[in-house]
Design an enzyme around this catalytic site. Structure first.
Site, mmCIF file in Angstrom:
data_model
loop_
_atom_site.group_PDB
_atom_site.id
_atom_site.type_symbol
_atom_site.label_atom_id
_atom_site.label_comp_id
_atom_site.label_asym_id
_atom_site.label_seq_id
_atom_site.Cartn_x
_atom_site.Cartn_y
_atom_site.Cartn_z
ATOM 1 N N LYS A 13 1.011 -1.278 -0.197
ATOM 2 C CA LYS A 13 -0.095 0.121 0.156
ATOM 3 C C LYS A 13 0.845 1.088 0.051
ATOM 4 O O LYS A 13 0.898 2.245 -0.923
ATOM 5 C CB LYS A 13 -0.726 0.194 1.019
ATOM 6 C CG LYS A 13 -1.953 -1.407 1.204
ATOM 7 C CD LYS A 13 -2.630 -1.357 2.805
ATOM 8 C CE LYS A 13 -2.643 -1.015 4.122
ATOM 9 N NZ LYS A 13 -0.946 -2.719 4.166
ATOM 10 N N ARG A 86 -9.820 -0.050 9.114
ATOM 11 C CA ARG A 86 -9.438 -1.191 8.999
ATOM 12 C C ARG A 86 -10.153 -2.160 10.121
ATOM 13 O O ARG A 86 -10.634 -3.489 10.768
ATOM 14 C CB ARG A 86 -8.137 -1.046 10.002
ATOM 15 C CG ARG A 86 -7.113 -1.080 8.911
ATOM 16 C CD ARG A 86 -5.783 -0.416 10.086
ATOM 17 N NE ARG A 86 -4.629 -1.902 10.179
ATOM 18 C CZ ARG A 86 -3.904 -1.692 9.161
ATOM 19 N NH1 ARG A 86 -3.638 0.035 9.337
ATOM 20 N NH2 ARG A 86 -2.255 -1.942 8.601
ATOM 21 N N ARG A 125 12.054 -5.793 5.100
ATOM 22 C CA ARG A 125 11.634 -3.943 4.626
ATOM 23 C C ARG A 125 12.067 -2.788 5.190
ATOM 24 O O ARG A 125 12.710 -3.349 6.327
ATOM 25 C CB ARG A 125 9.541 -3.387 4.725
ATOM 26 C CG ARG A 125 10.040 -2.203 4.598
ATOM 27 C CD ARG A 125 8.262 -1.674 4.692
ATOM 28 N NE ARG A 125 7.634 -2.363 6.325
ATOM 29 C CZ ARG A 125 6.283 -2.484 6.091
ATOM 30 N NH1 ARG A 125 5.798 -2.198 5.122
ATOM 31 N NH2 ARG A 125 6.063 -2.917 6.707
ATOM 32 N N ARG A 158 10.813 -1.567 10.385
ATOM 33 C CA ARG A 158 9.938 -1.009 11.546
ATOM 34 C C ARG A 158 10.215 -1.864 12.957
ATOM 35 O O ARG A 158 10.154 -2.916 13.145
ATOM 36 C CB ARG A 158 9.111 -0.476 10.680
ATOM 37 C CG ARG A 158 8.507 0.285 9.845
ATOM 38 C CD ARG A 158 7.257 0.420 9.725
ATOM 39 N NE ARG A 158 6.521 -0.319 10.058
ATOM 40 C CZ ARG A 158 5.167 -0.539 9.265
ATOM 41 N NH1 ARG A 158 4.894 0.388 7.803
ATOM 42 N NH2 ARG A 158 4.224 -1.328 9.915
ATOM 43 N N ARG A 169 -0.020 -9.772 13.363
ATOM 44 C CA ARG A 169 -0.843 -8.235 11.764
ATOM 45 C C ARG A 169 -1.869 -8.663 11.233
ATOM 46 O O ARG A 169 -2.860 -8.902 10.893
ATOM 47 C CB ARG A 169 0.473 -7.548 11.737
ATOM 48 C CG ARG A 169 0.997 -6.446 12.217
ATOM 49 C CD ARG A 169 2.463 -5.745 12.661
ATOM 50 N NE ARG A 169 1.937 -4.930 11.390
ATOM 51 C CZ ARG A 169 3.680 -4.411 10.156
ATOM 52 N NH1 ARG A 169 4.480 -5.203 10.498
ATOM 53 N NH2 ARG A 169 3.284 -4.035 8.838
#
Ligand code: AP5
Length: 212
Positions: A13, A86, A125, A158, A169
Site C-alpha cells: 500500500k 481497518r 523491509r 520498523r 498483524r
C-alpha cells in the site's frame, strides 16, 4: 478525488501510494505514518500507541479517528488513504467524514498477496528516514546500509517488522479488517489488483483504475 488502498500488512500500500502521489498529486494519508509521527514526538497518543503497534494489534478506533479528522481537514487535489479503515466502526466513521467534506469515494483498491510473500516482504523491509523511500533487502545485492535512492545511511527497520508481529498483524487483519473488504466488495468502485507482480506492473493496474 478520494482513493482508498486496502490490503493486508506488507501488501504494498505505501509503495503504491507514493507512486500515486507522484503521478496524480493526491495527498498520501497513512494512519500508520500518522501514528509513528506521534510515537516519535512522544505525544500522549504516541505513548499509548507505541506498545500496541509493536505487538501488531490495532490501536483503539477513537484514538485513530482524532488523527484522521485532523489529516482530512482539506481534500486539496485529492487524497489516497492508506491503512484506514481497518474495522467496521472506522468504515462508518469514514463514510460520514467524507460526506461532511462534500467528497465521495472514487476508488477502493484492494492489493492482494499471499501470506508467505507478505511475511517475507515485511521482515526484509527497510525505510529511509531522510527521503522516506521504502525498499526491500531481498532485491539489493551486497546491501551497504545506505538508502538505494538518496544514499543516506539513516535507514531503519520498523519495530513491528519482525516475524512474530507480522504474523499477529495478519491474524488481526483477518479478524478485524476482512469485514471492511466485504463491505466494499459489491460497490462498483471496488477493484482488486494482484500485488505479487513487480511494483511497476501493480502500478499499471492502478493507473487503469484511476485513469491515465
Ligand atoms: P501500517 O503502517 O498501516 O502498516 P500495515 O497496514 O501493516 O502496512 P505496512 O505499512 O506494513 O505495508 P504496506 O502495505 O504499506 O507495504 P509496503 O508498501 O511498505 O500500520 C502499522 C500499525 O499501526 C498497525 O499494526 C496498527 O497497530 C496501527 N494502525 C495503523 N492504522 C490503523 C488503524 N486505521 N486503526 C488501528 N490501528 C492502526 O511494502 C512492504 C515491503 O514490500 C517493502 O519492503 C516494499 O519495498 C516491498 N514491496 C512493495 N511492493 C512490492 C512488489 N510489488 N514486489 C516486491 N516487493 C514489494
Amino acid at each position: 478525488m478520494i482513493v482508498l488502498l486496502l490490503g493486508a500488512p506488507g501488501a504494498g500500500k505505501g509503495t503504491q501510494a507514493a507512486l500515486i502521489n507522484k503521478k496524480y498529486g493526491l495527498r498520501h494519508v497513512s494512519t500508520g505514518d500518522l501514528l509513528r509521527a506521534e510515537v516519535a514526538a512522544g505525544t500522549p497518543v504516541g505513548k499509548s500507541a507505541d506498545a500496541i503497534m509493536k505487538s501488531g494489534a490495532l490501536v483503539p478506533d477513537d484514538m485513530i479517528l482524532g488523527l484522521l479528522k485532523n489529516a482530512l481537514k482539506t481534500a486539496g487535489k485529492g487524497i489516497i488513504l492508506d491503512g484506514y479503515p481497518r474495522t467496521k466502526a472506522q468504515t462508518e466513521e469514514l463514510i460520514k467524514l467524507i460526506q461532511n467534506m462534500g467528497e465521495k469515494i472514487n476508488a477502493v483498491i484492494n492489493i492482494k498477496l499471499t501470506e508467505k510473500e507478505i511475511v517475507d516482504r515485511i521482515v526484509m523491509r527497510r525505510q529511509c528516514k531522510k527521503c522516506g523511500n521504502i525498499f526491500n533487502l531481498r532485491f539489493i545485492k551486497n546491501f551497504d546500509g545506505k538508502c538505494p535512492k538518496c544514499g543516506s545511511a539513516d535507514v531503519y527497520q520498523r519495530p513491528d517488522d519482525n516475524e512474530a508481529a507480522a504474523k499477529h498483524r495478519l491474524e488481526v487483519y483477518h479478524a478485524q479488517t476482512a469485514p471492511v473488504v466485504e463491505f466494499f466488495k459489491d460497490k462498483d468502485f471496488y477493484k482488486e489488483v494482484d500485488g505479487s507482480k513487480p511494483v511497476e506492473k501493480v502500478f499499471e493496474e492502478i493507473e487503469k483504475i484511476i485513469g491515465k
